[in-house]
Design an enzyme around this catalytic site. Structure first.
Site, PDB file in Angstrom:
ATOM      1  N   ASP A  13      48.867  35.818  47.633  1.00 18.49           N
ATOM      2  CA  ASP A  13      49.626  37.057  47.492  1.00 18.49           C
ATOM      3  C   ASP A  13      50.495  37.067  46.237  1.00 18.49           C
ATOM      4  O   ASP A  13      51.608  37.594  46.252  1.00 18.49           O
ATOM      5  CB  ASP A  13      50.491  37.327  48.736  1.00 18.49           C
ATOM      6  N   LYS A  16      47.382  39.280  42.734  1.00 12.94           N
ATOM      7  CA  LYS A  16      46.119  39.123  42.009  1.00 12.94           C
ATOM      8  C   LYS A  16      45.445  40.449  41.729  1.00 12.94           C
ATOM      9  O   LYS A  16      44.828  40.630  40.696  1.00 12.94           O
ATOM     10  CB  LYS A  16      45.147  38.258  42.819  1.00 12.94           C
ATOM     11  N   GLY A  40      42.963  40.130  50.796  1.00 13.56           N
ATOM     12  CA  GLY A  40      43.026  41.597  50.786  1.00 13.56           C
ATOM     13  C   GLY A  40      43.673  42.095  49.520  1.00 13.56           C
ATOM     14  O   GLY A  40      44.706  41.582  49.109  1.00 13.56           O
ATOM     15  N   HIS A  41      43.025  43.038  48.861  1.00 12.30           N
ATOM     16  CA  HIS A  41      43.625  43.706  47.708  1.00 12.30           C
ATOM     17  C   HIS A  41      43.764  45.167  48.081  1.00 12.30           C
ATOM     18  O   HIS A  41      42.851  45.737  48.661  1.00 12.30           O
ATOM     19  CB  HIS A  41      42.669  43.704  46.510  1.00 12.30           C
ATOM     20  N   GLN A 226      43.493  33.659  48.046  1.00 12.73           N
ATOM     21  CA  GLN A 226      44.516  32.731  48.569  1.00 12.73           C
ATOM     22  C   GLN A 226      45.240  32.034  47.404  1.00 12.73           C
ATOM     23  O   GLN A 226      45.362  32.626  46.343  1.00 12.73           O
ATOM     24  CB  GLN A 226      43.923  31.714  49.546  1.00 12.73           C
ATOM     25  N   GLY A 415      56.159  45.725  36.925  1.00 15.62           N
ATOM     26  CA  GLY A 415      56.081  46.860  37.852  1.00 15.62           C
ATOM     27  C   GLY A 415      54.680  46.935  38.410  1.00 15.62           C
ATOM     28  O   GLY A 415      53.767  46.282  37.888  1.00 15.62           O
TER      29      GLY A 415
END
Ligand code: IMP
Length: 433
Positions: A13, A16, A40-41, A226, A415
């Site tokens: 997390d 990426k 998850g993206h 991961q 950002g």
């Protein structure tokens, strides 16, 4: 033309999605080399959010080939759900020349319903480690025990039945022991049958495909999921995932020799988060931790769980630099720290054996972090495009991190938007080595 590996330097997390998206803009191919639907993206397509767990974010670029390589474990039902979502939003999985651009290794292993069942049942017990309950661990167990089901078995229903029968036989006593009835072979096959036809045309020898692309000098991103500290060999075992998210895993999982990798970029968040159980020495249990969670939107994209939050851990980062052989660091979410009166960073650990600048992996439950403290900054960072445009306090923080990590920054994310980024070097045109 370089093949670059992008890995998480912490517990996953690290942001990426955005960075891989930036690097895949000009990539010919993006390859996921390990893990499965535990990742998850969140992608934003036409103002709508789309969470992908298996498909790389490169799918948004019309001419980028996306490969799910053999180091992955794939739940066919998750994959088909993602294919449906992509279709619904008009994202094409063929390129402008009409060639398929989403391809899946026929040697990636299939997550079957009994893997998900076992993962969930174990998480109810004493030995729970806070997995994502997607069946990832049990599927890798089957692979290593040499009774797994490679996706290639989808081509041959008789072989598929035989492999599933053998695996269910092996899982039956374990499932019974966990208080459930094992599923039948027929119901297991029936559960995957609808996805079989959808996945068959996507199956390829991904090793040959990726290696050919490397030989032809294509620009390739090998995308890790991961993070380093979740690596089954190098992470905070046993509170880890069951794959190899470190850079070496890119070579194994995609079938690319180490000599073919031009650059390894590590992603590090300006602070630390972790989902699931396990040691986390710089964890915050106060208002600052809560604020970081809120401002950084630190909730799991797979499970929705609130992420544990804490200060940046430099011994852990130095460890990640070494274990991955990082050439460069991309630091993300610096803006989340804006507004804090004080920013801390762990520079060393006090252990029962004295002070160390290394990560005392075996003693993480018994260490006290040694912090260095920085004054915070109040200015909005989102408009900064050069280091000089950052407030002096943020710059001093970054200077310390870069110096202590012993690895240069390649990018600073200020950002969530893709242009809210300070790009210091382009890995495709100026390789680090
Ligand atoms: P599993 O991968 O579902 O077996 O979970 C093992 C550990 O890895 C748990 O602590 C999970 O929370 C963690 N984990 C797995 N995938 C990710 C990820 O993509 N980001 C962060 N943590 C993850």
């Amino acid at each position: 033309m370089p093949a670059i590996v992008i890995v998480g330097a912490q517990w996953g997390d690290e942001g990426k999605g955005k960075i891989v998206d930036i690097y895949t803009e000009r990539a010919d191919m993006v390859v996921r080399f390990g893990g499965g639907p535990n990742a998850g993206h969140t992608l934003v397509v036409g103002g709508e959010k789309l969470v992908v767990r298996l498909v790389p974010s490169g799918i948004l670029r019309a001419d980028t080939t996306c490969v799910l390589a053999q180091g992955m474990v794939i739940d066919p039902r998750s994959l088909v759900t993602e294919l449906d979502e992509l279709e619904r939003r008009g994202i094409r999985t063929v390129d402008s020349a009409g060639e398929r651009r989403l391809l899946v290794s026929d040697r990636a292993h299939v997550i079957l319903p009994y893997h998900v069942l076992v993962d969930g049942l174990r998480e109810k017990g004493k030995g729970a480690i806070g997995t994502t309950k997607r069946g990832v661990g049990p599927c890798y167990e089957d692979k290593v025990a040499r009774r797994g089901v490679p996706l290639g078995a989808f081509r041959d229903p008789a072989r598929l039945r035989e492999l599933v029968t053998r695996a269910i036989e092996a899982w039956t006593p374990i499932i019974r022991d966990l208080g459930e009835a094992p599923p039948s072979v027929d119901e297991t096959l029936a559960a995957v049958e609808p996805s079989r036809a959808r996945i068959l045309p996507l199956l390829v020898d991904s090793q040959a495909l990726v290696e050919r692309a490397v030989r032809e000098g294509k620009k390739i991103v090998l995308e890790g999921a991961q993070g380093t500290l979740l690596d089954v060999d190098h992470g905070t075992y046993p509170f880890v995932t069951s794959s190899t998210p470190t850079a070496g895993g890119a070579c194994v999982g995609a079938g690319v020799g180490p000599t073919r990798i031009d650059e390894v970029v590590g992603l590090v968040k300006a602070y630390t988060t972790r989902v699931g159980g396990g040691p986390f020495p710089t964890e915050l249990h106060d208002d600052v931790g809560e604020r970081i969670r809120k401002v950084g939107a630190e909730f799991g994209s797979v499970t929705g769980r609130p992420r544990r939050t804490g200060w940046l851990d430099l011994p852990a980062l130095r460890y990640a630099v070494r274990v991955n052989g990082l050439d460069a660091l991309a630091i993300t979410k610096l803006d989340v720290l804006t507004g804090l009166d004080e920013v801390k960073v762990c520079v060393a650990y006090d252990t029962p054996r004295g002070r160390t600048r290394d990560l005392p992996m075996d003693e993480l439950d018994h260490v006290t972090p040694v912090y260095e403290s920085f004054p915070g900054w109040k200015q909005d960072l989102a408009g900064a495009r050069t280091m000089a445009e950052l407030p002096a306090e943020a710059r001093s923080y970054l200077e310390l991190v870069e110096r202590e990590a012993g690895c240069p920054f390649i990018l600073v994310s200020v950002g969530p938007a893709r242009d809210e980024t300070i790009v210091l070097r382009d890995p495709f045109t100026t390789p680090g080595r």
